[in-house]
Design a protein around this motif. Structure first.
Motif, PDB file in Angstrom:
ATOM      1  N   ARG A   1      15.499  71.849  14.615  1.00 56.80           N
ATOM      2  CA  ARG A   1      14.367  71.880  13.328  1.00 56.80           C
ATOM      3  C   ARG A   1      13.439  73.046  13.475  1.00 56.80           C
ATOM      4  NH1 ARG A   1      16.010  66.372  12.421  1.00 56.80           N
ATOM      5  NH2 ARG A   1      15.031  65.761  14.303  1.00 56.80           N
ATOM      6  N   ALA A   2      13.248  73.291  14.767  1.00 54.69           N
ATOM      7  CA  ALA A   2      12.014  74.371  15.090  1.00 54.69           C
ATOM      8  C   ALA A   2      12.708  75.667  14.733  1.00 54.69           C
ATOM      9  CB  ALA A   2      12.007  74.192  16.713  1.00 54.69           C
ATOM     10  N   SER A   3      14.096  75.877  14.907  1.00 55.56           N
ATOM     11  CA  SER A   3      14.679  77.083  14.783  1.00 55.56           C
ATOM     12  C   SER A   3      15.255  77.229  13.301  1.00 55.56           C
ATOM     13  CB  SER A   3      16.056  77.169  15.632  1.00 55.56           C
ATOM     14  OG  SER A   3      15.816  76.737  16.818  1.00 55.56           O
ATOM     15  N   LEU A   4      14.949  76.277  12.296  1.00 58.03           N
ATOM     16  CA  LEU A   4      15.572  76.173  11.003  1.00 58.03           C
ATOM     17  C   LEU A   4      15.095  77.449  10.367  1.00 58.03           C
ATOM     18  CD1 LEU A   4      17.334  74.605   9.428  1.00 58.03           C
ATOM     19  CD2 LEU A   4      15.361  73.534   8.542  1.00 58.03           C
ATOM     20  N   PRO A   5      13.957  77.939  10.348  1.00 60.20           N
ATOM     21  CA  PRO A   5      13.426  79.170   9.519  1.00 60.20           C
ATOM     22  C   PRO A   5      14.395  80.289  10.029  1.00 60.20           C
ATOM     23  CG  PRO A   5      11.595  78.006  10.515  1.00 60.20           C
ATOM     24  CD  PRO A   5      12.903  77.271  10.970  1.00 60.20           C
ATOM     25  N   GLU A   6      14.797  80.455  11.150  1.00 60.93           N
ATOM     26  CA  GLU A   6      15.633  81.748  11.667  1.00 60.93           C
ATOM     27  C   GLU A   6      17.071  81.543  11.098  1.00 60.93           C
ATOM     28  OE1 GLU A   6      15.320  82.156  15.740  1.00 60.93           O
ATOM     29  OE2 GLU A   6      13.532  81.051  15.603  1.00 60.93           O
ATOM     30  N   THR A   7      17.560  80.203  10.577  1.00 64.41           N
ATOM     31  CA  THR A   7      19.043  80.213  10.367  1.00 64.41           C
ATOM     32  C   THR A   7      19.548  80.814   9.049  1.00 64.41           C
ATOM     33  OG1 THR A   7      18.575  77.749   9.466  1.00 64.41           O
ATOM     34  CG2 THR A   7      19.141  78.298  12.015  1.00 64.41           C
ATOM     35  N   GLY A   8      18.438  80.794   7.934  1.00 63.91           N
ATOM     36  CA  GLY A   8      18.609  81.327   6.890  1.00 63.91           C
ATOM     37  C   GLY A   8      19.089  80.373   5.547  1.00 63.91           C
ATOM     38  N   VAL A   9      19.137  78.900   6.258  1.00 66.81           N
ATOM     39  CA  VAL A   9      19.349  77.617   5.153  1.00 66.81           C
ATOM     40  C   VAL A   9      18.392  76.852   5.497  1.00 66.81           C
ATOM     41  CG1 VAL A   9      21.991  78.142   4.895  1.00 66.81           C
ATOM     42  CG2 VAL A   9      21.259  76.942   7.078  1.00 66.81           C
ATOM     43  N   GLN A  10      18.194  75.784   4.622  1.00 66.68           N
ATOM     44  CA  GLN A  10      17.175  74.759   4.811  1.00 66.68           C
ATOM     45  C   GLN A  10      17.805  73.461   5.103  1.00 66.68           C
ATOM     46  OE1 GLN A  10      16.432  76.265   1.205  1.00 66.68           O
ATOM     47  NE2 GLN A  10      16.091  77.897   2.366  1.00 66.68           N
ATOM     48  N   HIS A  11      19.113  73.131   5.190  1.00 62.64           N
ATOM     49  CA  HIS A  11      19.683  71.927   5.446  1.00 62.64           C
ATOM     50  C   HIS A  11      20.172  72.069   7.034  1.00 62.64           C
ATOM     51  CE1 HIS A  11      21.561  68.085   5.246  1.00 62.64           C
ATOM     52  NE2 HIS A  11      22.632  68.845   5.242  1.00 62.64           N
ATOM     53  N   THR A  12      19.656  71.127   7.809  1.00 58.21           N
ATOM     54  CA  THR A  12      20.064  71.298   9.402  1.00 58.21           C
ATOM     55  C   THR A  12      21.329  71.152   9.553  1.00 58.21           C
ATOM     56  OG1 THR A  12      19.300  68.711   9.418  1.00 58.21           O
ATOM     57  CG2 THR A  12      17.851  70.581  10.265  1.00 58.21           C
ATOM     58  N   VAL A  13      22.260  70.260   9.005  1.00 53.53           N
ATOM     59  CA  VAL A  13      23.675  70.377   9.263  1.00 53.53           C
ATOM     60  C   VAL A  13      24.385  71.621   9.042  1.00 53.53           C
ATOM     61  CG1 VAL A  13      25.599  69.014   8.780  1.00 53.53           C
ATOM     62  CG2 VAL A  13      23.883  67.852   8.992  1.00 53.53           C
ATOM     63  N   THR A  14      23.904  72.196   7.896  1.00 51.36           N
ATOM     64  CA  THR A  14      24.655  73.258   7.501  1.00 51.36           C
ATOM     65  C   THR A  14      24.011  74.324   8.357  1.00 51.36           C
ATOM     66  OG1 THR A  14      24.474  72.909   4.980  1.00 51.36           O
ATOM     67  CG2 THR A  14      25.033  75.061   5.555  1.00 51.36           C
ATOM     68  N   ALA A  15      22.842  74.513   8.865  1.00 51.62           N
ATOM     69  CA  ALA A  15      22.429  75.312   9.743  1.00 51.62           C
ATOM     70  C   ALA A  15      23.167  75.283  10.961  1.00 51.62           C
ATOM     71  CB  ALA A  15      20.932  75.309  10.114  1.00 51.62           C
ATOM     72  N   VAL A  16      23.490  74.218  11.771  1.00 51.46           N
ATOM     73  CA  VAL A  16      24.290  73.989  12.915  1.00 51.46           C
ATOM     74  C   VAL A  16      25.543  74.487  12.477  1.00 51.46           C
ATOM     75  CG1 VAL A  16      24.999  72.311  14.568  1.00 51.46           C
ATOM     76  CG2 VAL A  16      22.736  71.972  13.498  1.00 51.46           C
ATOM     77  N   LEU A  17      26.503  74.001  11.472  1.00 52.44           N
ATOM     78  CA  LEU A  17      27.577  74.376  11.218  1.00 52.44           C
ATOM     79  C   LEU A  17      28.021  75.773  11.204  1.00 52.44           C
ATOM     80  CD1 LEU A  17      29.281  71.552   8.707  1.00 52.44           C
ATOM     81  CD2 LEU A  17      29.861  72.286  11.065  1.00 52.44           C
ATOM     82  N   LEU A  18      27.048  76.601  10.284  1.00 48.32           N
ATOM     83  CA  LEU A  18      27.415  77.581  10.135  1.00 48.32           C
ATOM     84  C   LEU A  18      26.575  78.935  10.661  1.00 48.32           C
ATOM     85  CD1 LEU A  18      28.405  77.116   6.596  1.00 48.32           C
ATOM     86  CD2 LEU A  18      29.684  78.230   7.985  1.00 48.32           C
ATOM     87  N   ASN A  19      25.389  78.470  11.571  1.00 46.29           N
ATOM     88  CA  ASN A  19      24.982  79.408  12.357  1.00 46.29           C
ATOM     89  C   ASN A  19      24.786  79.061  13.553  1.00 46.29           C
ATOM     90  OD1 ASN A  19      23.195  81.536  13.075  1.00 46.29           O
ATOM     91  ND2 ASN A  19      21.590  81.357  11.350  1.00 46.29           N
ATOM     92  N   VAL A  20      23.956  78.080  14.011  1.00 45.62           N
ATOM     93  CA  VAL A  20      23.715  77.887  15.458  1.00 45.62           C
ATOM     94  C   VAL A  20      25.073  77.542  16.223  1.00 45.62           C
ATOM     95  CG1 VAL A  20      22.805  76.238  17.125  1.00 45.62           C
ATOM     96  CG2 VAL A  20      21.550  77.100  14.887  1.00 45.62           C
ATOM     97  N   ARG A  21      26.000  76.749  15.601  1.00 49.54           N
ATOM     98  CA  ARG A  21      27.253  76.495  16.337  1.00 49.54           C
ATOM     99  C   ARG A  21      28.325  76.959  15.277  1.00 49.54           C
ATOM    100  NH1 ARG A  21      27.013  72.880  20.589  1.00 49.54           N
ATOM    101  NH2 ARG A  21      29.382  72.671  20.444  1.00 49.54           N
ATOM    102  N   GLY A  22      28.236  78.212  14.830  1.00 51.00           N
ATOM    103  CA  GLY A  22      28.973  78.663  13.860  1.00 51.00           C
ATOM    104  C   GLY A  22      30.291  79.055  14.459  1.00 51.00           C
ATOM    105  N   TYR A  23      30.387  79.404  15.815  1.00 51.36           N
ATOM    106  CA  TYR A  23      31.387  79.790  16.503  1.00 51.36           C
ATOM    107  C   TYR A  23      32.432  78.490  16.559  1.00 51.36           C
ATOM    108  CZ  TYR A  23      34.006  80.794  20.713  1.00 51.36           C
ATOM    109  OH  TYR A  23      35.150  80.956  21.819  1.00 51.36           O
TER     110      TYR A  23
END
Lengths: 473, 100, 308, 110
Positions: free
Chosen positions: C121-143
């Motif tokens: 949640r703290a890094s959400l602004p940097e991920t480019g999306v507002q939904h946490t699950v999508t942020a994890v799936l496609l940015n933070v753990r996109g690999y």
């Protein structure tokens, strides 16, 4: 040059996708290019580790514990090189066989996926990501087995899948428990926190059990044998040589970086006993197999035992020995599978009793078989000797006489089953028995792999230095 | 409790009653055709009452409309799957039950 | 904890046992599908709407129909004999003991646990999306997601490994026998539902950027529409056709490309350039939706394979 | 309490599936068991994500979504192989070690 680690994964991945979409001719070219480029990337990672020591590569730029970090250390670098050497030569074998262009075009995306999965596995710094790489390796391997031409191929592939799946899911359940307890997935954070609590112990037991099942450790060793004997030589070489080692490498990572000493000292003797069982059972069965491929398959069962001996011994030297066995057996078993494939194609069968007097008619495959055999039975100066010598020495140093004896007996049995094959091949051919031999190709890659197995033993210092150049071992 | 709440509660109770009737029919009726009859007729009506009862409570036209769409979709799929099951049973030679 | 939770949590193991212990395979598959639907309710109760959507569409829908199709293709076969009695008893004891051990371990988990939720949640602004699950799936753990797409393609290649080629199939054979009495009805259903399904898939895809939804949910719904259309008589995509193969690898290929470009620039795998995260994530999601849906449709046997 | 309830349910599903994947004779049932094995683990993971009072932990949700895709892939692959399988079991034949096998190696040149 930290990008090489990314390329080592993305190139085979992209190559596999392109090859899957391209036509027959184009896909062979793509596969060849991808194989060459992936090998270069592996060499790049190894050079960087040798020169600058271990490095980290956060995927997406996200540092652990939030993101997934890829790690280039000594262990990763040596394994990347091993994978590149074995998969590269197997690829060369598959691509050189012009008579089966269609089959090759169909299977090359699958072996590129296998390659990508293994590269991703050895550099992964995240216990969930390891699960995904294990599954990618499994499904690509299943595809390779299913692509085999015999009537048994679907059964062999399905059986492989249905034993590999519970293994991965036991591992995943362990990951879930560990995340529930510590809220992290990277080995560095976990290593600092994992202790002897009930969730931690249960998680580690589940992960160890799952990975032992996946590695086909005795007594759950029988399931890959069918796949090894029914798959095409290319698939057999990749499966027995590389995919079969994947679960062991994951367990090594966990053992070194995550598990606390209390757990490893308790589990060590158990795994040692299973390893001893694997060595003796596999070697004994290899002795009387009627078919060449089954001999090699059971030899692989025995070699899994040597790898797992490390968990009972636990010293740095023993680890170096076990990883040396990984490298040497990867090259040797792949060589033997390809040589067997060449022999079987020339004769139309691979029954051991039918090999009488054929050494002169099929010199290259039999020479490869003999050379790879010296490594399997740990004769100096082969690489198998270096690995097993390190293991046996560690066993004596730590006072595990029994395990040392088991490994020595295993070596003798290996000598027996290799000589059984070679003796028959060099016997004079019975008079008046015509032998139809079709023109055989494909022994050259087998020979090259056997030479790799020998060369590793001639200069073991190089590999050992690289192995220690990293952090872990 | 307002009049709206009362109406909603009455509708929900009616829906539950129809569902109960449908379920009893499913368990007690003698053959596949009769069971289908109980299931589709009673349950669809029950769902309609439930949806209407809920729609009174949500206080938002958009959500109420979504509930309505849900009902319509269930009507379409259940009527067609009912037909499919019945035709398959007919083709398989299942004779409709008659009072013996 | 409500009575509903107790009911749902209790029903799952019962359904699992019924699916795995009954002698009749048809019954087993029905219980399996029912379990998928109950599981979808359980996900909703556990505040996991993303998973509930996928489970309903994939766990019960696609997987369930795959089981039904396989059952039909294999026909009725004599029941197989189970494992020997002694092995069963030993294994039962072993599994019950480990289940109790795992249960005890779960009970010992901390009630207020450390987790990565706060960090995400703290890094959400940097991920480019507002939904946490999508942020994890496609940015933070996109690999992870990148490798997961490789798993999907590897699986479909394994499925097609020795599938009959179109030339081996009888020429101009329709997708299913024409005497199928269900055909006209399914055609009506398809006409009614497919446009709506496409709309819903697009909505789910768009919504994923800020609320539950996303590429996989959309693809699962889209695949459902595709399968319905095929059942209604539309021609199934030929897995050996060049265009279908290209469609299959289009999404994952685009993903690999986006992962590789930062490497050329000396950055890390899949590191979206500053300010581009949102655009690239949406592009990847659109491409993936298309390819995942095609993959799920291709998991179904081509007509030539039926009844072999 | 609710998370523990669902997590226990997940353990039960996992244990049942683990028992059946090794004891069932028929391949279709083994494949259902393999699928449910994953379902049990996913239930446990999501229950774990439900615990924090501060809000749901999205990481296990993402892991489960990834896991479901992997699980569907494996199931589809297994079912495709099952459709090509002759019998109902995986064991009706030799395992390469009983010596009775005479199958010619396929693909021999002309």
């Amino acid at each position: 040059m930290t990008g090489a680690i990314g390329w080592a994964i993305l190139i085979p991945l992209g190559g596999a996708l392109l090859a899957a979409a391209a036509g027959e001719r184009a896909s062979r070219w793509i596969a060849a290019l991808a194989a060459a480029a992936t090998t270069c990337a592996a060499i790049g990672v190894a050079a960087s580790v040798a020169r600058h020591g271990p490095s980290r590569h956060p995927a997406g730029g996200w540092l652990a514990p939030l993101g997934i970090e890829l790690r280039a250390d000594g262990l990763a670098a040596t394994m990347l090189l091993t994978i590149a050497a074995v998969a590269g030569l197997v690829a060369a074998h598959a691509l050189a066989d012009r008579s089966r262009a269609a089959a090759c075009a169909r299977s090359c995306p699958l072996w590129l996926f296998t390659w990508a999965a293994l590269d991703a596995l050895v550099v992964s710094g995240d216990i969930f990501n390891l699960y995904v790489t294990l599954e990618l390796a499994t499904l690509a391997a299943v595809g390779l087995v299913a692509d085999g031409e015999g009537p048994d191929a679907p059964r062999a592939a399905l059986r492989y899948l249905l034993f590999a799946l519970p293994g991965s899911l036991l591992y995943l359940l362990g990951v879930a428990l560990i995340y529930g307890e510590h809220g992290a997935l990277d080995p560095a954070t976990l290593g600092a926190h994992v202790g002897a609590s009930a969730p931690d112990t249960a998680a580690m037991a589940l992960m160890t059990a799952g990975l032992c099942l996946k590695a086909a450790l005795f007594p759950l060793h029988a399931w890959p044998v069918l796949a090894y004997t029914r798959a095409s030589p290319v698939a057999g070489a990749l499966l027995a040589g590389l995919v079969g080692k994947a679960a062991f490498l994951v367990l090594v990572r966990l053992w070194l970086e995550v598990y606390p000493a209390t757990f490893t000292s308790a589990a060590g003797p158990v795994l040692g006993t299973l390893a001893a069982g694997a060595i003796l059972w596999g070697s004994l069965h290899a002795l009387w197999q009627p078919r060449l491929r089954a001999v090699i398959a059971y030899s692989s069962v025995a070699h899994t035992g040597y790898l797992f001996m490390w968990f009972a011994l636990g010293t740095r030297d023993a680890l170096a020995g076990a990883l040396f066995v990984v490298m040497s057996h990867a090259a040797a078993s792949a060589s033997m599978f390809l040589a067997t494939g060449a022999i079987a194609r020339a004769l139309g069968h691979d029954r051991v009793e039918g090999l009488t007097g054929l050494a002169h008619r099929l010199p290259i495959p039999f020479f490869a078989l003999a050379l790879a055999g010296t490594s399997a039975m740990a004769m100096p100066p082969s690489s198998g000797f270096v690995g097993k010598w390190l293991l046996v020495r560690a066993a004596f140093e730590t006072g595990h006489r029994l395990w040392a004896a088991v490994m020595l007996i295993g070596g003798l049995l290996a000598a027996a089953y290799v000589f059984r094959l070679l003796r028959r091949a060099f016997l004079p051919r019975p008079a008046g028995e015509p032998i139809a031999i079709t023109r055989s190709s494909g022994g050259h890659a087998a020979l090259a792999l056997a030479l790799v197995a020998i060369a590793l033993g001639l200069a073991p210092g190089l590999a050992l230095d690289l192995l220690r150049g990293g952090s872990a071992p | 409790m307002s009049l709206l709440d009362l109406a909603s509660a009455a509708l929900l109770l009616a829906g539950a009653a129809f569902f109960l009737a449908g379920t009893v029919g499913l368990l007690r009726f003698p053959d596949v055709y009769a069971r289908l009859h109980a299931l589709t007729k009673a349950d669809n009506l029950g769902l309609g009452f439930t949806v209407a009862g809920l729609a009174l409570e949500v206080g938002d036209v958009a959500v109420a409309l979504k509930l309505g769409i849900t009902w319509a979709l269930v009507l379409v799929s259940s009527s067609i799957s009912c037909q499919l099951v019945a035709r398959t049973a007919m083709n398989a030679g299942v004779r409709p039950w008659r009072r013996p | 904890m409500t009575a509903l939770d107790v009911l749902l949590a209790g029903a799952l193991p019962v359904l699992a046992w019924r699916a795995l212990a009954t002698d009749d395979l048809h019954e087993a598959v029905v219980f399996f599908i029912a379990l998928g639907l109950v599981a979808a309710l359980a996900w909703a109760r556990l505040d996991a709407p993303d998973i509930a959507l996928v489970e309903a569409a994939v766990g019960a829908g696609v997987t369930g129909s795959l089981f039904v199709t396989t059952l039909r293709a294999r026909g009725l076969r004599p029941p197989a004999s189970p494992a020997p009695r002694r092995a069963r008893i030993a294994l039962a004891v072993l599994t019950i003991a480990s289940a109790l051990g795992i249960g005890a371990a779960l009970a010992a988990l901390p009630a207020e646990p450390p987790g990565l939720g706060e960090l995400v949640r703290a890094s959400l602004p940097e991920t480019g999306v507002q939904h946490t699950v999508t942020a994890v799936l496609l940015n933070v753990r996109g690999y992870d997601t990148l490798l997961e797409m490789a798993v999907l393609v590897a699986a479909v290649l394994a499925v097609l490994a020795r599938a009959p080629s179109p030339s081996a199939r009888p020429a101009a054979r329709p997708a299913a026998p024409d005497d199928d009495p269900a055909r006209p009805l399914i055609a009506v259903l398809a006409r009614l539902l497919v446009p709506g399904i496409i709309l819903v898939a697009g909505y789910l895809l768009w919504r994923g950027a800020f609320a539950p939804g996303g590429a996989f949910q959309a693809a699962a719904v889209l695949a459902g529409g595709g399968i319905l259309a095929i059942l209604a008589g539309r021609r199934a995509p030929d897995p050996h056709a060049r265009a279908v193969r290209r469609g299959l690898v289009f999404g994952p290929g685009a993903f690999v490309l986006i992962a590789a470009v930062p490497l050329i620039a000396g950055r890390h795998v899949l590191e979206y350039p500053e300010g581009w995260a949102k655009v690239l994530i949406v592009a990847v999601e659109v491409a993936l939706t298309f390819s995942i849906a095609l993959t799920l449709v291709l998991f179904f046997p081509a007509s030539g394979e039926k009844g072999t | 309490m609710t998370p523990l309830l669902y997590a226990s349910s997940g353990v039960a599903v996992f244990a049942i599936a683990l028992y059946r994947i090794f004891t069932a004779g028929d391949v279709l049932r083994k494949i259902i068991a393999a699928n449910l094995l994953g379902g049990g683990v996913f239930l446990i993971l999501v229950a774990i994500a439900r615990r924090p009072a501060a809000g749901i932990d999205p990481v296990p949700h993402a892991l489960v979504l990834t896991g479901i895709v992997v699980s569907v892939s494996a199931t589809a692959c297994a079912l495709a192989l099952a459709r090509r399988l002759e019998g109902t079991t995986l064991d009706d034949g030799d395992d390469g070690d009983d010596g009775s096998d005479d199958t010619e190696v396929a693909g021999r040149g002309p």
